[in-house]
Design a protein around this motif. Sequence first.
Motif, PDB file in Angstrom:
ATOM      1  N   MET A 111      42.499  36.122  32.024  1.00 23.32           N
ATOM      2  CA  MET A 111      42.112  37.101  31.008  1.00 23.32           C
ATOM      3  C   MET A 111      43.454  38.023  31.321  1.00 23.32           C
ATOM      4  O   MET A 111      44.007  38.273  32.340  1.00 23.32           O
ATOM      5  N   LEU A 112      43.743  38.969  30.013  1.00 21.48           N
ATOM      6  CA  LEU A 112      44.951  39.756  30.226  1.00 21.48           C
ATOM      7  C   LEU A 112      44.399  41.450  30.344  1.00 21.48           C
ATOM      8  O   LEU A 112      43.203  41.380  30.023  1.00 21.48           O
ATOM      9  N   LEU A 113      44.927  41.983  30.848  1.00 20.56           N
ATOM     10  CA  LEU A 113      44.776  43.469  31.075  1.00 20.56           C
ATOM     11  C   LEU A 113      44.505  44.243  29.877  1.00 20.56           C
ATOM     12  O   LEU A 113      43.940  45.062  29.725  1.00 20.56           O
ATOM     13  N   ASP A 123      43.031  42.729  27.045  1.00 20.82           N
ATOM     14  CA  ASP A 123      41.759  42.134  26.404  1.00 20.82           C
ATOM     15  C   ASP A 123      40.848  43.312  26.578  1.00 20.82           C
ATOM     16  O   ASP A 123      40.160  43.771  27.523  1.00 20.82           O
ATOM     17  N   GLU A 169      52.302  42.856  31.529  1.00 20.50           N
ATOM     18  CA  GLU A 169      51.570  41.768  31.810  1.00 20.50           C
ATOM     19  C   GLU A 169      52.439  40.366  32.405  1.00 20.50           C
ATOM     20  O   GLU A 169      52.007  39.864  33.216  1.00 20.50           O
ATOM     21  N   ARG A 193      52.267  41.279  36.076  1.00 22.96           N
ATOM     22  CA  ARG A 193      50.740  41.642  36.434  1.00 22.96           C
ATOM     23  C   ARG A 193      50.899  42.968  37.146  1.00 22.96           C
ATOM     24  O   ARG A 193      49.960  43.174  38.098  1.00 22.96           O
ATOM     25  N   HIS A 201      38.172  44.316  38.200  1.00 23.42           N
ATOM     26  CA  HIS A 201      38.679  43.667  37.050  1.00 23.42           C
ATOM     27  C   HIS A 201      40.042  43.143  37.049  1.00 23.42           C
ATOM     28  O   HIS A 201      40.594  42.064  36.616  1.00 23.42           O
ATOM     29  N   CYS A 229      41.974  39.624  36.141  1.00 24.84           N
ATOM     30  CA  CYS A 229      43.451  39.608  35.428  1.00 24.84           C
ATOM     31  C   CYS A 229      44.579  39.319  36.658  1.00 24.84           C
ATOM     32  O   CYS A 229      45.790  38.983  36.264  1.00 24.84           O
TER      33      CYS A 229
END
Length: 190
Positions: free
Chosen positions: A1-3, A5, A84, A87, A116, A121
Amino acid sequence: MLLNDPVVLENAHVRLEPLTPAHTDDLTAAREGLDYAWYTSVPASVGEEIAHRLGEHAAGRMNPFAVVAGGRAVGMTTYCNIDEAHRHVEIGYTWLSPAVQRTGVNTAAKLLLLGHAFEACDAIAVEFRTHWHNRQSRAAIERLGAKLDGVLRNHRLGPDGTMRDTVVYSILPHEWPAVRLGLQRRLARG
């Protein structure tokens, strides 16, 4: 999952949902009484602020949330300065109605956002930044368990032309289990 999203995060105390124009009325009411906070970013126009944050989301720089408690939006928070590739993310641009300050709402929201970021992530650092003079925010960040990284002196110009010194904190993945436990204990105490 991406930050970046869109995601709904929820626990027994608070719900973080993707910010939309439908939150405008609740958030306009929630911002009443926050004009005292010259050292923080409380929007003069909630509708304009929502549009700005949604534009930043579309550009991949921000993931904005409405903070919902008691069935009403009582503030905003975001993942911002999203990187991203590395991270790395900052949690910021947070403001809460005076009615929910010094309650479990902020603690519960930070528990969700940090969980989360680290668990879904795979973030390697979560950062917090605040104005040097925002002692309330600095104390809250320190209570989270974030470590002081430093102070960026004369970092930004404020809307009134004053210089802002920005205090930078972070939490790293190996610190997250202890931070999580501390937040859970604070919420259990009520």
